[in-house]
Design a protein around this motif. Structure first.
Motif, PDB file in Angstrom:
ATOM      1  N   LYS A 111       4.321   2.211   1.787  1.00  0.00           N
ATOM      2  CA  LYS A 111       5.000   3.413   1.312  1.00  0.00           C
ATOM      3  C   LYS A 111       4.293   4.650   1.849  1.00  0.00           C
ATOM      4  O   LYS A 111       3.079   4.803   1.675  1.00  0.00           O
ATOM      5  N   LEU A 112       5.040   5.519   2.493  1.00  0.00           N
ATOM      6  CA  LEU A 112       4.496   6.780   3.008  1.00  0.00           C
ATOM      7  C   LEU A 112       4.952   7.879   2.048  1.00  0.00           C
ATOM      8  O   LEU A 112       6.089   8.351   2.123  1.00  0.00           O
ATOM      9  N   VAL A 113       4.042   8.274   1.158  1.00  0.00           N
ATOM     10  CA  VAL A 113       4.410   9.123   0.027  1.00  0.00           C
ATOM     11  C   VAL A 113       3.393  10.247  -0.129  1.00  0.00           C
ATOM     12  O   VAL A 113       2.462  10.393   0.678  1.00  0.00           O
ATOM     13  N   ASN A 114       3.552  11.065  -1.195  1.00  0.00           N
ATOM     14  CA  ASN A 114       2.532  12.060  -1.525  1.00  0.00           C
ATOM     15  C   ASN A 114       1.624  11.533  -2.628  1.00  0.00           C
ATOM     16  O   ASN A 114       1.818  10.404  -3.125  1.00  0.00           O
ATOM     17  N   ALA A 115       0.641  12.338  -3.033  1.00  0.00           N
ATOM     18  CA  ALA A 115      -0.376  11.870  -3.976  1.00  0.00           C
ATOM     19  C   ALA A 115       0.227  11.524  -5.324  1.00  0.00           C
ATOM     20  O   ALA A 115      -0.130  10.507  -5.942  1.00  0.00           O
ATOM     21  N   VAL A 116       1.129  12.333  -5.824  1.00  0.00           N
ATOM     22  CA  VAL A 116       1.747  12.076  -7.134  1.00  0.00           C
ATOM     23  C   VAL A 116       2.592  10.803  -7.070  1.00  0.00           C
ATOM     24  O   VAL A 116       2.575   9.983  -7.998  1.00  0.00           O
ATOM     25  N   GLU A 117       3.324  10.641  -5.983  1.00  0.00           N
ATOM     26  CA  GLU A 117       4.146   9.436  -5.830  1.00  0.00           C
ATOM     27  C   GLU A 117       3.279   8.190  -5.687  1.00  0.00           C
ATOM     28  O   GLU A 117       3.667   7.101  -6.141  1.00  0.00           O
ATOM     29  N   ALA A 118       2.102   8.315  -5.068  1.00  0.00           N
ATOM     30  CA  ALA A 118       1.190   7.176  -4.964  1.00  0.00           C
ATOM     31  C   ALA A 118       0.702   6.750  -6.337  1.00  0.00           C
ATOM     32  O   ALA A 118       0.592   5.553  -6.642  1.00  0.00           O
ATOM     33  N   ALA A 119       0.399   7.725  -7.175  1.00  0.00           N
ATOM     34  CA  ALA A 119      -0.019   7.414  -8.544  1.00  0.00           C
ATOM     35  C   ALA A 119       1.113   6.725  -9.302  1.00  0.00           C
ATOM     36  O   ALA A 119       0.877   5.743 -10.035  1.00  0.00           O
ATOM     37  N   ALA A 120       2.329   7.216  -9.142  1.00  0.00           N
ATOM     38  CA  ALA A 120       3.476   6.600  -9.801  1.00  0.00           C
ATOM     39  C   ALA A 120       3.689   5.173  -9.306  1.00  0.00           C
ATOM     40  O   ALA A 120       4.057   4.280 -10.087  1.00  0.00           O
ATOM     41  N   VAL A 133       0.848  -1.188   0.000  1.00  0.00           N
ATOM     42  CA  VAL A 133       0.000   0.000   0.000  1.00  0.00           C
ATOM     43  C   VAL A 133       0.886   1.241   0.000  1.00  0.00           C
ATOM     44  O   VAL A 133       1.823   1.340   0.789  1.00  0.00           O
ATOM     45  N   ALA A 134       0.552   2.178  -0.880  1.00  0.00           N
ATOM     46  CA  ALA A 134       1.181   3.499  -0.869  1.00  0.00           C
ATOM     47  C   ALA A 134       0.193   4.476  -0.249  1.00  0.00           C
ATOM     48  O   ALA A 134      -0.872   4.728  -0.820  1.00  0.00           O
ATOM     49  N   SER A 135       0.520   5.000   0.927  1.00  0.00           N
ATOM     50  CA  SER A 135      -0.383   5.906   1.634  1.00  0.00           C
ATOM     51  C   SER A 135       0.034   7.341   1.376  1.00  0.00           C
ATOM     52  O   SER A 135       1.117   7.769   1.778  1.00  0.00           O
ATOM     53  N   ALA A 136      -0.856   8.091   0.740  1.00  0.00           N
ATOM     54  CA  ALA A 136      -0.520   9.456   0.334  1.00  0.00           C
ATOM     55  C   ALA A 136      -0.948  10.501   1.346  1.00  0.00           C
ATOM     56  O   ALA A 136      -0.468  11.626   1.305  1.00  0.00           O
ATOM     57  N   SER A 137      -1.861  10.164   2.231  1.00  0.00           N
ATOM     58  CA  SER A 137      -2.446  11.195   3.088  1.00  0.00           C
ATOM     59  C   SER A 137      -2.439  10.837   4.564  1.00  0.00           C
ATOM     60  O   SER A 137      -2.866  11.642   5.392  1.00  0.00           O
ATOM     61  N   TYR A 138      -1.968   9.654   4.875  1.00  0.00           N
ATOM     62  CA  TYR A 138      -2.013   9.168   6.258  1.00  0.00           C
ATOM     63  C   TYR A 138      -0.724   8.418   6.514  1.00  0.00           C
ATOM     64  O   TYR A 138      -0.477   7.367   5.909  1.00  0.00           O
ATOM     65  N   SER A 139       0.120   8.947   7.386  1.00  0.00           N
ATOM     66  CA  SER A 139       1.472   8.407   7.528  1.00  0.00           C
ATOM     67  C   SER A 139       1.799   8.014   8.961  1.00  0.00           C
ATOM     68  O   SER A 139       2.958   8.077   9.374  1.00  0.00           O
ATOM     69  N   GLU A 140       0.804   7.603   9.740  1.00  0.00           N
ATOM     70  CA  GLU A 140       1.056   7.226  11.124  1.00  0.00           C
ATOM     71  C   GLU A 140       1.784   5.882  11.208  1.00  0.00           C
ATOM     72  O   GLU A 140       1.522   4.973  10.413  1.00  0.00           O
ATOM     73  N   PRO A 141       2.687   5.733  12.177  1.00  0.00           N
ATOM     74  CA  PRO A 141       3.427   4.469  12.321  1.00  0.00           C
ATOM     75  C   PRO A 141       2.518   3.256  12.536  1.00  0.00           C
ATOM     76  O   PRO A 141       2.884   2.145  12.160  1.00  0.00           O
ATOM     77  N   SER A 142       1.346   3.464  13.148  1.00  0.00           N
ATOM     78  CA  SER A 142       0.436   2.337  13.361  1.00  0.00           C
ATOM     79  C   SER A 142      -0.010   1.725  12.046  1.00  0.00           C
ATOM     80  O   SER A 142      -0.281   0.523  11.968  1.00  0.00           O
ATOM     81  N   LEU A 143      -0.079   2.525  10.988  1.00  0.00           N
ATOM     82  CA  LEU A 143      -0.453   2.002   9.673  1.00  0.00           C
ATOM     83  C   LEU A 143       0.607   1.022   9.185  1.00  0.00           C
ATOM     84  O   LEU A 143       0.284  -0.051   8.654  1.00  0.00           O
ATOM     85  N   VAL A 144       1.865   1.370   9.361  1.00  0.00           N
ATOM     86  CA  VAL A 144       2.959   0.492   8.943  1.00  0.00           C
ATOM     87  C   VAL A 144       2.903  -0.811   9.739  1.00  0.00           C
ATOM     88  O   VAL A 144       3.053  -1.907   9.182  1.00  0.00           O
ATOM     89  N   PHE A 145       2.694  -0.703  11.052  1.00  0.00           N
ATOM     90  CA  PHE A 145       2.670  -1.903  11.890  1.00  0.00           C
ATOM     91  C   PHE A 145       1.533  -2.839  11.506  1.00  0.00           C
ATOM     92  O   PHE A 145       1.710  -4.056  11.456  1.00  0.00           O
ATOM     93  N   LEU A 146       0.356  -2.290  11.208  1.00  0.00           N
ATOM     94  CA  LEU A 146      -0.826  -3.124  10.952  1.00  0.00           C
ATOM     95  C   LEU A 146      -0.959  -3.558   9.498  1.00  0.00           C
ATOM     96  O   LEU A 146      -1.495  -4.631   9.222  1.00  0.00           O
ATOM     97  N   VAL A 147      -0.484  -2.748   8.562  1.00  0.00           N
ATOM     98  CA  VAL A 147      -0.641  -3.061   7.142  1.00  0.00           C
ATOM     99  C   VAL A 147       0.580  -3.779   6.582  1.00  0.00           C
ATOM    100  O   VAL A 147       0.449  -4.674   5.753  1.00  0.00           O
ATOM    101  N   LEU A 161      -3.701   4.629  -0.827  1.00  0.00           N
ATOM    102  CA  LEU A 161      -4.607   5.200   0.167  1.00  0.00           C
ATOM    103  C   LEU A 161      -4.514   6.716   0.065  1.00  0.00           C
ATOM    104  O   LEU A 161      -3.442   7.292   0.296  1.00  0.00           O
ATOM    105  N   VAL A 162      -5.639   7.364  -0.276  1.00  0.00           N
ATOM    106  CA  VAL A 162      -5.611   8.797  -0.587  1.00  0.00           C
ATOM    107  C   VAL A 162      -6.789   9.484   0.090  1.00  0.00           C
ATOM    108  O   VAL A 162      -7.937   9.012  -0.003  1.00  0.00           O
ATOM    109  N   ASP A 163      -6.508  10.599   0.756  1.00  0.00           N
ATOM    110  CA  ASP A 163      -7.557  11.396   1.379  1.00  0.00           C
ATOM    111  C   ASP A 163      -8.296  12.213   0.330  1.00  0.00           C
ATOM    112  O   ASP A 163      -7.757  12.528  -0.737  1.00  0.00           O
TER     113      ASP A 163
END
Length: 551
Positions: free
Chosen positions: A483-492, A464-478, A504-506
């Motif tokens: 990938k903790l990135v921005n919207a353009v990088e998520a599309a790439a 999962v590339a998360s563009a809008s939510y970068s909490e460490p709990s996401l990394v632990f659970l997912v 994952l995009v807000d």
């Protein structure tokens, strides 16, 4: 008559039961706890127990001690899924049980059984220990090492007062606890370990008693515990660990407020009413009696435990409530001793202004208690729009006890007031950790995102590339590879991995995300949405999970 081993065992089981609720039902508390959990999980996956990492970045903040303890707990639990929270919280549970038991024993030895039990009650029900004791972070384990250090110092101090020899075991405990503390949080353990004897030396103008702890060779024990790992990490990191952990993390906190936690001196005094609630009012009321009794040897020792540590952390720029947690056992013991050994009339200030200040502090204390009592139903209604019978029962059970305690305190029935409000605290915490916090789904974004990802996982190795939510709990659970990135990088990322990738995009970032996909002539498909509050940032999020439409 003192407490017998069976009484101490019963006490340990009681504290264990008090701190057990919420340990398995609550997801990781952002942001520190999931960093520890994920770093430990990566340690177990890789088999590298020297170089601590979070994702692909080194975590050079403190030594590896806490990660080793959590790794042992996870392996001992036998779980196969490394993203379950409760095994990582086992060390903190055992540590907090040991700390409370040691506090009761210390208070009992110094001032009698009633004082010891009151001290243990104040510590066990304090807001700060209630929170820290449930998280898989360093602070509960560090508190245990501090408690062992202070118990060893106290044993040597009392032996001096009674003119009897101090055993080698006491010295081994002292230096061994220092070594363990160094492996947990580096030089922080040295503040109470050396601060207490230095303060006593300044007050008493004699230091000969410290030789009872065998400093001529004892320091070798502490070095032997920490040195092998220090050599290993120094080689692996090419010295970068020491530059970051000591130069940036430790000394940097002294000079400047890190991570937006820079606050002026007096902060810890200001939050004491909340952090040590429900014992805070009783501690403040006992302060004049403590000052008057400062020349008594046990009181002098406990003050020399509290004051240096407290002053150091009021002076440094970075401030967090748990920095003064190692002083709380001593505060609890002094407070319990005053209540148990002094007449209630000693808690009424003689001067009018003193009674006014205590009354004002009492109103703040009462407001904190009422807020905690009502927090469960209010949070459930405000965030989830539900009325919970268990939450209402907890409020209904705790509120009268708090009001009764306030009335008893006003009427100078101090001991009865203390037990009444501690009973209220137990009811409040049980209600919060059993019936309220696990049900606040609006706050727990990461578990719901993880469940959504599991429902629509395209491949066994889906990332999962998360563009809008970068909490460490996401990394632990997912997953570690999130990938903790921005919207353009998520599309790439989706363009690079169209068959297995998810993004994952807000709602706020969807325009940039969709625009970047359109430039690549790619069409997204939305699998679902998760809405809620990111309590770490205060932002409301509306997260969409996207993949690519098959060509």
């Amino acid at each position: 008559m003192g407490l017998k081993p069976r009484h101490m065992l019963a006490l340990a089981l009681l504290v264990f039961a008090l701190f057990l609720p919420g340990r398995a039902s609550l997801p990781p508390f952002d942001r520190d706890e999931p960093r520890y959990m994920e770093a430990t999980a990566q340690m177990l996956r890789s088999g590298n127990f020297v170089d601590v990492r979070f994702q692909d970045k080194p975590r050079y903040l403190q030594p590896a001690g806490i990660y080793w303890l959590e790794a042992v707990a996870v392996k001992a639990s036998g779980v196969r899924r490394l993203n379950l929270t409760w095994p990582y919280r086992i060390p903190s549970l055992l540590a907090v049980v040991a700390v409370v038991v040691l506090t009761v024993r210390t208070g009992t030895v110094l001032f009698g059984v009633p004082a010891g039990l009151l001290a243990g009650g104040f510590l066990a029900t304090s807001v700060l220990l209630t929170a820290e004791g449930r998280m898989a972070t360093i602070d509960s384990m560090l508190l245990l090492t501090v408690m062992l250090v202070e118990c060893a110092l106290l044993r040597a101090f009392v032996d001096r007062e009674h003119k009897r020899p101090t055993s080698v075991l006491t010295a081994l405990t002292y230096w061994g606890a220092i070594g363990c503390g160094l492996m947990l949080k580096g030089p922080v353990i040295l503040i109470p370990a050396f601060g207490t004897p230095l303060a006593l030396a300044a007050v008493e103008r004699r230091v000969a008693w410290w030789s009872r702890l065998r400093p001529a060779w004892g320091w070798l024990i502490a070095i032997a515990i920490v040195l092998p790992w220090c050599i290993a990490i120094g080689v692996v990191s090419h010295g970068q660990f020491f530059a970051n952990a000591v130069g940036t993390n430790f000394l940097g906190k002294v000079a400047s407020g890190q991570q937006a936690h820079g606050l002026p001196p007096g902060y810890h005094l200001g939050v004491f009413a909340i952090a040590f609630w429900p014992g805070s009012l009783f501690a403040v009321a006992a302060l004049p009696a403590i000052v008057n009794r400062r020349m008594l040897a046990p009181v002098r020792f406990l003050l020399c435990w509290i004051v240096p540590h407290w002053l150091v952390f009021e002076a440094i720029a970075t401030k967090l409530p748990h920095y003064v947690l190692p002083t709380y056992p001593a505060i609890a013991i002094l407070t319990g001793a005053c209540i148990a050994t002094l007449p209630s009339t000693r808690f009424r200030p003689a001067s009018l202004w003193g009674r006014g200040l205590l009354g004002a502090y009492g109103l703040v204390w009462l407001a904190v208690g009422l807020a905690l009592s009502a927090a469960g139903p209010v949070l459930l209604w405000r965030l989830e729009h539900v009325v919970s019978a268990p939450a209402l029962i907890a409020t209904g059970g705790s509120l009268p006890l708090i009001l009764i305690a306030a009335w008893l305190f006003w009427r100078q029935h101090i001991r009865e007031a203390a037990w009444s409000v501690m009973a209220a605290a137990v009811v409040i915490y049980t209600g919060l950790f059993v019936g309220v916090l696990p049900k606040l789904e609006t706050l727990w974004l990461s578990p719901r995102v993880a469940a959504l990802v599991d429902d629509y996982r395209l491949c066994p190795a889906t990332t999962v590339a998360s563009a809008s939510y970068s909490e460490p709990s996401l990394v632990f659970l997912v997953g570690q590879d999130t990938k903790l990135v921005n919207a353009v990088e998520a599309a790439a990322f989706l363009a690079h991995d169209p068959s297995c990738g998810l993004a994952l995009v807000d709602r706020r970032d969807e325009a940039a995300f969709m625009g970047s996909l359109a430039q690549r002539s790619l069409r997204p498909i939305e699998y679902g949405r998760v809405q809620g509050l990111n309590y770490s940032t205060g932002r409301h999020l509306d997260l969409g999970l996207y993949g690519l439409t098959p060509p």
